[in-house]
Design a protein around this motif. Structure first.
Motif, PDB file in Angstrom:
ATOM      1  N   LEU A  77      16.418  56.052  36.325  1.00 46.79           N
ATOM      2  CA  LEU A  77      15.393  56.674  35.949  1.00 46.79           C
ATOM      3  C   LEU A  77      14.040  56.184  36.756  1.00 46.79           C
ATOM      4  O   LEU A  77      13.125  56.848  37.508  1.00 46.79           O
ATOM      5  CB  LEU A  77      14.766  57.048  34.584  1.00 46.79           C
ATOM      6  N   THR A  78      13.836  54.740  36.694  1.00 48.11           N
ATOM      7  CA  THR A  78      12.767  54.300  37.413  1.00 48.11           C
ATOM      8  C   THR A  78      13.010  54.347  38.913  1.00 48.11           C
ATOM      9  O   THR A  78      11.874  54.472  39.677  1.00 48.11           O
ATOM     10  CB  THR A  78      12.533  52.854  36.963  1.00 48.11           C
ATOM     11  N   ARG A  79      14.035  54.070  39.385  1.00 48.60           N
ATOM     12  CA  ARG A  79      14.375  54.257  40.754  1.00 48.60           C
ATOM     13  C   ARG A  79      14.270  55.728  41.062  1.00 48.60           C
ATOM     14  O   ARG A  79      13.590  55.953  42.286  1.00 48.60           O
ATOM     15  CB  ARG A  79      15.674  53.728  41.252  1.00 48.60           C
ATOM     16  N   ARG A  80      14.386  56.716  40.386  1.00 50.94           N
ATOM     17  CA  ARG A  80      14.170  58.046  40.728  1.00 50.94           C
ATOM     18  C   ARG A  80      12.710  58.335  40.890  1.00 50.94           C
ATOM     19  O   ARG A  80      12.384  59.038  41.652  1.00 50.94           O
ATOM     20  CB  ARG A  80      15.018  58.939  39.706  1.00 50.94           C
ATOM     21  N   ASN A  81      12.105  57.841  39.827  1.00 54.06           N
ATOM     22  CA  ASN A  81      10.546  57.893  39.929  1.00 54.06           C
ATOM     23  C   ASN A  81      10.034  57.652  40.891  1.00 54.06           C
ATOM     24  O   ASN A  81       8.854  58.100  41.606  1.00 54.06           O
ATOM     25  CB  ASN A  81      10.067  57.656  38.482  1.00 54.06           C
ATOM     26  N   GLN A  82      10.555  56.500  41.604  1.00 54.56           N
ATOM     27  CA  GLN A  82       9.797  55.495  42.638  1.00 54.56           C
ATOM     28  C   GLN A  82      10.337  56.548  43.859  1.00 54.56           C
ATOM     29  O   GLN A  82       9.502  56.620  44.719  1.00 54.56           O
ATOM     30  CB  GLN A  82      10.356  54.272  42.664  1.00 54.56           C
ATOM     31  N   ASN A 125       4.004  50.744  32.141  1.00 54.62           N
ATOM     32  CA  ASN A 125       4.772  49.568  32.199  1.00 54.62           C
ATOM     33  C   ASN A 125       5.830  49.155  31.769  1.00 54.62           C
ATOM     34  O   ASN A 125       6.224  48.226  31.014  1.00 54.62           O
ATOM     35  CB  ASN A 125       3.843  48.410  32.100  1.00 54.62           C
ATOM     36  N   MET A 126       6.680  50.248  31.303  1.00 54.22           N
ATOM     37  CA  MET A 126       7.889  50.202  30.310  1.00 54.22           C
ATOM     38  C   MET A 126       8.670  49.395  31.269  1.00 54.22           C
ATOM     39  O   MET A 126       9.641  48.780  30.683  1.00 54.22           O
ATOM     40  CB  MET A 126       8.401  51.470  30.047  1.00 54.22           C
ATOM     41  N   GLY A 127       8.918  49.384  32.497  1.00 51.22           N
ATOM     42  CA  GLY A 127       9.847  48.772  33.274  1.00 51.22           C
ATOM     43  C   GLY A 127       9.522  47.284  33.168  1.00 51.22           C
ATOM     44  O   GLY A 127      10.400  46.227  33.113  1.00 51.22           O
ATOM     45  N   VAL A 163      20.207  59.952  26.741  1.00 50.92           N
ATOM     46  CA  VAL A 163      20.773  58.949  26.349  1.00 50.92           C
ATOM     47  C   VAL A 163      19.936  57.699  26.334  1.00 50.92           C
ATOM     48  O   VAL A 163      20.048  56.885  25.326  1.00 50.92           O
ATOM     49  CB  VAL A 163      21.646  58.499  27.739  1.00 50.92           C
ATOM     50  N   MET A 164      18.890  57.555  26.897  1.00 45.12           N
ATOM     51  CA  MET A 164      17.831  56.648  26.566  1.00 45.12           C
ATOM     52  C   MET A 164      17.160  56.547  25.155  1.00 45.12           C
ATOM     53  O   MET A 164      17.142  55.677  24.511  1.00 45.12           O
ATOM     54  CB  MET A 164      16.647  56.744  27.676  1.00 45.12           C
ATOM     55  N   SER A 165      16.950  57.809  24.751  1.00 52.30           N
ATOM     56  CA  SER A 165      16.184  58.099  23.616  1.00 52.30           C
ATOM     57  C   SER A 165      17.285  57.610  22.339  1.00 52.30           C
ATOM     58  O   SER A 165      16.834  57.218  21.443  1.00 52.30           O
ATOM     59  CB  SER A 165      15.803  59.506  23.472  1.00 52.30           C
ATOM     60  N   ILE A 166      18.467  58.209  22.625  1.00 50.66           N
ATOM     61  CA  ILE A 166      19.523  58.403  21.380  1.00 50.66           C
ATOM     62  C   ILE A 166      19.788  56.711  21.278  1.00 50.66           C
ATOM     63  O   ILE A 166      19.985  56.030  20.169  1.00 50.66           O
ATOM     64  CB  ILE A 166      20.855  58.906  21.688  1.00 50.66           C
ATOM     65  N   THR A 167      19.997  56.109  22.245  1.00 50.11           N
ATOM     66  CA  THR A 167      20.296  54.376  22.402  1.00 50.11           C
ATOM     67  C   THR A 167      19.251  53.792  21.941  1.00 50.11           C
ATOM     68  O   THR A 167      19.412  52.844  21.183  1.00 50.11           O
ATOM     69  CB  THR A 167      20.904  54.001  23.762  1.00 50.11           C
ATOM     70  N   TYR A 204      20.851  50.497  31.968  1.00 45.86           N
ATOM     71  CA  TYR A 204      21.081  51.212  33.065  1.00 45.86           C
ATOM     72  C   TYR A 204      20.407  52.422  33.333  1.00 45.86           C
ATOM     73  O   TYR A 204      20.013  52.620  34.590  1.00 45.86           O
ATOM     74  CB  TYR A 204      22.789  51.417  33.166  1.00 45.86           C
ATOM     75  N   ASP A 205      20.333  53.129  32.435  1.00 44.90           N
ATOM     76  CA  ASP A 205      19.697  54.353  32.687  1.00 44.90           C
ATOM     77  C   ASP A 205      17.993  54.103  32.786  1.00 44.90           C
ATOM     78  O   ASP A 205      17.409  54.906  33.575  1.00 44.90           O
ATOM     79  CB  ASP A 205      19.884  55.185  31.363  1.00 44.90           C
ATOM     80  N   ALA A 206      17.568  53.168  32.245  1.00 38.69           N
ATOM     81  CA  ALA A 206      16.266  53.028  32.559  1.00 38.69           C
ATOM     82  C   ALA A 206      15.972  52.499  33.912  1.00 38.69           C
ATOM     83  O   ALA A 206      15.044  52.900  34.659  1.00 38.69           O
ATOM     84  CB  ALA A 206      15.633  51.796  31.779  1.00 38.69           C
ATOM     85  N   PHE A 207      16.806  51.784  34.487  1.00 36.23           N
ATOM     86  CA  PHE A 207      16.729  51.182  36.112  1.00 36.23           C
ATOM     87  C   PHE A 207      16.881  52.579  36.761  1.00 36.23           C
ATOM     88  O   PHE A 207      16.102  52.719  37.816  1.00 36.23           O
ATOM     89  CB  PHE A 207      17.850  50.387  36.268  1.00 36.23           C
TER      90      PHE A 207
END
Length: 223
Positions: free
Chosen positions: A82-87, A109-111, A17-21, A77-80
């Motif tokens: 995914l960042t939380r999941r990585n953390q 540093n994408m976030g 979704v991140m890629s397509i959007t 939303y998906d960026a948020f």
């Protein structure tokens, strides 16, 4: 629909979704830049005001605005998430890790870059979109609302120009990593074509952001 929900709520699904959007938003940037180039015409803003009036009242454009907003919301939303999941996956930092050896600065540093862009977007939408739709604008010689005056006033403020340019620098770094990453996530990689995609993405990111940054700088220094 259970499989659909599970697929697009998974890490891989959210990356898709991140890629397509993200690629969709890249196309918006091109259209937006082409329209805003009307600002450089030496006609007192008449061409830009015609463009702004068309964008604000054409039913097809108004429908695409909804798609655009949804694209932004899904992307953010998906960026948020995914960042939380990585953390969460790495609650404790590695004491001796050297991430700079395995990734570039923008990818790490994408976030931060996305946050800078989001803050700018909120300011930008209020200053232009909100005032164009809900504010009281004077009428130009062509009978259209004079949004060009708002542009001149805004780009005459040093702090707004600074915010704009900083945001374009952040956007350039964000796009440099995001463009190539989107193609990789979608599986569109090939040893023959990937170097071209990387080079094209770099050129696209730099040129588009330079085009946008040139506008406030031009008005601040030459108008």
């Amino acid at each position: 629909m259970n499989w659909f929900t599970k697929t697009f709520s998974s890490t891989i699904g959210r990356k898709l979704v991140m890629s397509i959007t993200g690629l969709f938003l890249c196309s918006f940037l091109v259209v937006h830049l082409i329209g805003n180039l009307q600002l450089f015409k030496d006609d007192g803003g008449l061409a830009f005001n015609v463009y702004s009036e068309f964008m604000g009242h054409n039913p097809i454009i108004r429908t695409m605005e909804i798609v655009l907003v949804l694209g932004f919301l899904f992307h953010i939303y998906d960026a948020f998430v995914l960042t939380r999941r990585n953390q969460s996956a790495r609650p404790i930092g590695y004491a001796n890790s050297h991430p700079e050896e395995n990734s570039n600065w923008s990818s790490r540093n994408m976030g931060l870059l996305g946050t800078v862009i989001l803050v700018f977007l909120i300011i930008h939408l209020y200053n232009f979109f909100w005032r164009a739709r809900f504010g009281e604008l004077s009428i130009d010689a062509g009978g259209n609302p004079d949004l060009y005056i708002v542009v001149k006033e805004s780009f005459g403020l040093w702090w707004y120009v600074a915010i704009y340019v900083i945001a374009m620098i952040a956007l350039a770094y964000h796009l440099i990593h995001g463009f190539q990453s989107a193609f990789q996530t979608l599986g569109l990689t090939h040893k023959k074509y990937t170097p071209f995609i990387k080079s094209f993405g770099y050129a696209f990111s730099v040129l588009v952001c330079l085009g946008f940054a040139a506008m406030p700088l031009y008005f601040f220094f030459f108008e």
